[in-house]
Scaffold this active site. Structure first.
Site, PDB file in Angstrom:
ATOM      1  N   CYS A 183      -1.402  -6.551  -7.244  1.00 12.88           N
ATOM      2  CA  CYS A 183      -0.574  -7.731  -7.534  1.00 12.88           C
ATOM      3  C   CYS A 183      -1.197  -8.468  -8.719  1.00 12.88           C
ATOM      4  O   CYS A 183      -1.288  -9.680  -8.724  1.00 12.88           O
ATOM      5  CB  CYS A 183      -0.404  -8.615  -6.303  1.00 12.88           C
ATOM      6  SG  CYS A 183      -1.948  -9.107  -5.536  1.00 12.88           S
ATOM      7  N   CYS A 201      -5.994   0.470   1.907  1.00 11.30           N
ATOM      8  CA  CYS A 201      -6.363  -0.966   1.886  1.00 11.30           C
ATOM      9  C   CYS A 201      -5.217  -1.683   2.571  1.00 11.30           C
ATOM     10  O   CYS A 201      -4.360  -2.278   1.929  1.00 11.30           O
ATOM     11  CB  CYS A 201      -6.518  -1.452   0.445  1.00 11.30           C
ATOM     12  SG  CYS A 201      -7.806  -0.605  -0.463  1.00 11.30           S
ATOM     13  N   LYS A 251       2.758  -3.318   3.863  1.00 14.84           N
ATOM     14  CA  LYS A 251       3.265  -2.024   3.381  1.00 14.84           C
ATOM     15  C   LYS A 251       3.147  -0.956   4.470  1.00 14.84           C
ATOM     16  O   LYS A 251       3.989  -0.072   4.559  1.00 14.84           O
ATOM     17  CB  LYS A 251       2.532  -1.633   2.102  1.00 14.84           C
ATOM     18  CG  LYS A 251       2.765  -2.670   1.002  1.00 14.84           C
ATOM     19  CD  LYS A 251       2.042  -2.364  -0.279  1.00 14.84           C
ATOM     20  CE  LYS A 251       2.143  -3.512  -1.266  1.00 14.84           C
ATOM     21  NZ  LYS A 251       1.328  -4.699  -0.891  1.00 14.84           N
TER      22      LYS A 251
HETATM   23  C1  SAM Z   1      -4.186  -6.333  -1.621  1.00 20.25           C
HETATM   24  S1  SAM Z   1      -4.837  -6.406  -0.030  1.00 20.25           S
HETATM   25  C2  SAM Z   1      -3.833  -5.238   0.817  1.00 20.25           C
HETATM   26  C3  SAM Z   1      -2.492  -5.764   1.237  1.00 20.25           C
HETATM   27  C4  SAM Z   1      -1.761  -4.798   2.163  1.00 20.25           C
HETATM   28  N1  SAM Z   1      -1.653  -3.476   1.590  1.00 20.25           N
HETATM   29  C5  SAM Z   1      -0.378  -5.290   2.541  1.00 20.25           C
HETATM   30  O1  SAM Z   1       0.605  -4.874   1.908  1.00 20.25           O
HETATM   31  O2  SAM Z   1      -0.257  -6.093   3.468  1.00 20.25           O
HETATM   32  C6  SAM Z   1      -6.322  -5.501  -0.247  1.00 20.25           C
HETATM   33  C7  SAM Z   1      -7.052  -5.151   1.049  1.00 20.25           C
HETATM   34  O3  SAM Z   1      -8.115  -4.252   0.697  1.00 20.25           O
HETATM   35  C8  SAM Z   1      -9.147  -4.428   1.623  1.00 20.25           C
HETATM   36  N2  SAM Z   1     -10.351  -3.794   1.026  1.00 20.25           N
HETATM   37  C9  SAM Z   1     -11.147  -4.273   0.050  1.00 20.25           C
HETATM   38  N3  SAM Z   1     -12.130  -3.372  -0.231  1.00 20.25           N
HETATM   39  C10 SAM Z   1     -11.925  -2.322   0.588  1.00 20.25           C
HETATM   40  C11 SAM Z   1     -12.613  -1.091   0.787  1.00 20.25           C
HETATM   41  N4  SAM Z   1     -13.694  -0.774   0.072  1.00 20.25           N
HETATM   42  N5  SAM Z   1     -12.138  -0.246   1.728  1.00 20.25           N
HETATM   43  C12 SAM Z   1     -11.042  -0.562   2.464  1.00 20.25           C
HETATM   44  N6  SAM Z   1     -10.374  -1.715   2.322  1.00 20.25           N
HETATM   45  C13 SAM Z   1     -10.791  -2.581   1.390  1.00 20.25           C
HETATM   46  C14 SAM Z   1      -9.209  -5.933   1.797  1.00 20.25           C
HETATM   47  O4  SAM Z   1      -9.855  -6.270   3.008  1.00 20.25           O
HETATM   48  C15 SAM Z   1      -7.722  -6.302   1.763  1.00 20.25           C
HETATM   49  O5  SAM Z   1      -7.233  -6.394   3.074  1.00 20.25           O
END
Ligand code: SAM
Length: 443
Positions: free
Chosen positions: A379, A257, A263
């Site tokens: 978070c 994600c 990250k």
């Molecule tokens: C908490 S954010 C991630 C932040 C990122 N890891 C960073 O440190 O910059 C969660 C991410 O999960 C993605 N997401 C949500 N459901 C998902 C799925 N089923 N498969 C892949 N990505 C997903 C969202 O689009 C979002 O960008």
């Protein structure tokens, strides 16, 4: 905060944006863009943004004050006037501008919003607030949501989850968050970068070698070498992810994600010899921000738009040595940065998120090499999305072993989580974050 600019336009933009958060369920940054923030001059832009963030943060209090000042509630179609009053009350209560200037600019903004006929109401209400200010501020303490500026469902959950810490968590959520940066160790080091900045860091934590907290937040254009990749904006708590997952040379890594890539890029900075890092995200739009960050920092990863719940779409069948699951969550640990979370989440979302989080873990677990490690992070500060998800996951796997990461130099919150490591806002200048590190047992 200093709210120094004048004029009705920033108030118009702030009121429209807050209204859109409250009635349209849009996030505040998008709502500000849609309200025309970027058409403003730079100085007005930061003023409008400060008003919108401040009013969103304090709206539960402002809304209660408005209810004390009117004989009957505003009609639905006047929602933008309620938002404007909230912007006005926020400025009257928390800015150092003269009251008369705030009242007059707020009244003018009602006309600019196309509600000339509401100017008198706005004027009367704000003036009555000023006359009865002391008594009204005392009455704010009678209402739980108004007093703590958090929604009732969240206050209830925090009191159950963190009986000793909930007040500090809530107080931290109501403060302006500090600005944390990550210095790119591949291009410079913390001391040299601080010299270029020419001012002191407020904090440089010993266990996070790249983290710098600034005494005064700055726009990214004023950060030395930002556009050349010398630093990135990233919260300290989220900088633990790369260190905890600790990818090594030659490893295949999945960041499941990934967007916007905080990250992903940190892992590549600390472990440039990774064989391949796949940055997956379901949102192509958000993934383009990972691409921008990789370019700015001069790093490479394989970007895939795809659903982590459906590896058949995107997985080539080769196992990973490291997997990061930075799961979508309630974001209750970063409310100070995203004040709109108060209005965009509700109690029922938490249960739904928790089952998606568990499903994500169970889907990605078979993609991990025996002996490999998976880091789960959120978070969130809610046990339902953190230790309870991990507890359910571990109970259903016979080849998973939790690695203890609580050894990092922090006093665990009370009662300590049954699994993983919980950072709570308020105890430090860090956001609320949760980590659990799980190893797939070698066969
Ligand atoms: C908490 S954010 C991630 C932040 C990122 N890891 C960073 O440190 O910059 C969660 C991410 O999960 C993605 N997401 C949500 N459901 C998902 C799925 N089923 N498969 C892949 N990505 C997903 C969202 O689009 C979002 O960008």
């Amino acid at each position: 905060m200093t709210l120094s600019a004048t004029g009705a336009l920033p108030r118009v933009i702030a009121a429209r944006a807050l209204d859109e958060v409250l009635t349209g369920g849009r996030n505040l940054s998008d709502a500000l863009d849609a309200a025309g923030l970027h058409a403003l001059e730079v100085r007005d832009r930061s003023f409008a943004s400060a008003l919108a963030f401040g009013a969103t943060r304090t709206h539960l209090r402002n809304r209660y004050i408005i209810s004390l000042l009117v004989d009957r509630p505003f009609r639905r179609r006047d929602s933008v006037i309620v938002a404007l009053l909230s912007v006005g009350l926020y400025a009257l209560i928390e800015s150092r501008r003269p009251d008369y200037a705030t009242v007059s600019a707020t009244v003018d903004a009602a006309a600019d919003l196309g509600r000339k006929q509401m100017k008198g109401v706005v004027n009367a209400l704000l003036r009555r607030f000023l006359r009865e200010r002391e008594a009204i501020m005392l009455r704010v303490n009678d209402d739980d949501e108004a007093r703590w500026q958090h929604p009732q469902w969240l206050l209830d959950s925090l009191r159950v989850d963190w009986p000793a810490d909930w007040e500090e968590i809530v107080a931290a959520g109501n403060r302006q968050p500090p600005m944390w940066l990550r210095i790119n160790q591949r291009k410079t080091d913390r001391q040299s970068w601080l010299k270029m900045l020419g001012s002191e860091a407020a904090q440089t934590p010993a266990d996070l070698p790249s983290a710098v907290m600034l005494s005064q937040p700055l726009p990214v254009d004023s950060l030395p070498g930002f556009h050349d990749g010398l630093c990135s904006v990233q919260g300290a708590a989220s900088q633990y992810a790369a260190h905890l997952l600790n990818p090594q040379a030659g490893m295949r890594v999945l960041d499941a994600c990934a967007a916007p890539g905080g990250k992903t890029t940190h892992m590549l900075e600390i472990a440039p010899q990774i064989a391949e890092l796949i940055a997956l995200d379901i949102s192509g739009d958000r993934l383009s921000r990972v691409a921008e960050n990789l370019t700015r920092l001069d790093l490479q990863a394989t970007l895939i738009t795809g659903d982590a719940h459906d590896p058949a779409q995107w997985w080539d069948g080769q196992l990973f040595d490291r997997i990061l699951v930075d799961a979508p969550c309630s974001a209750t640990g970063v409310i100070s940065r995203h004040p709109d979370i108060r209005f965009l989440r509700e109690a029922a979302d938490v249960e739904q998120l928790a089952s998606l989080q568990l499903k994500l873990l169970e889907t990605l677990w078979p993609l991990l090499q025996p002996g490999g490690r998976l880091l789960y992070s959120t978070c969130s500060v809610l046990r339902a999305e953190n230790e309870q998800v991990i507890g359910r996951f571990l109970a259903r796997q016979n080849n998973a072993r939790e690695i203890n990461i609580a050894a990092v130099n922090f006093v665990p919150p009370v009662p300590a989580p049954s699994h993983g490591w919980q950072l709570l806002p308020g105890r430090t200048d860090y956001d609320g974050f949760y980590y659990a590190l799980i190893e797939r047992m070698p066969v």
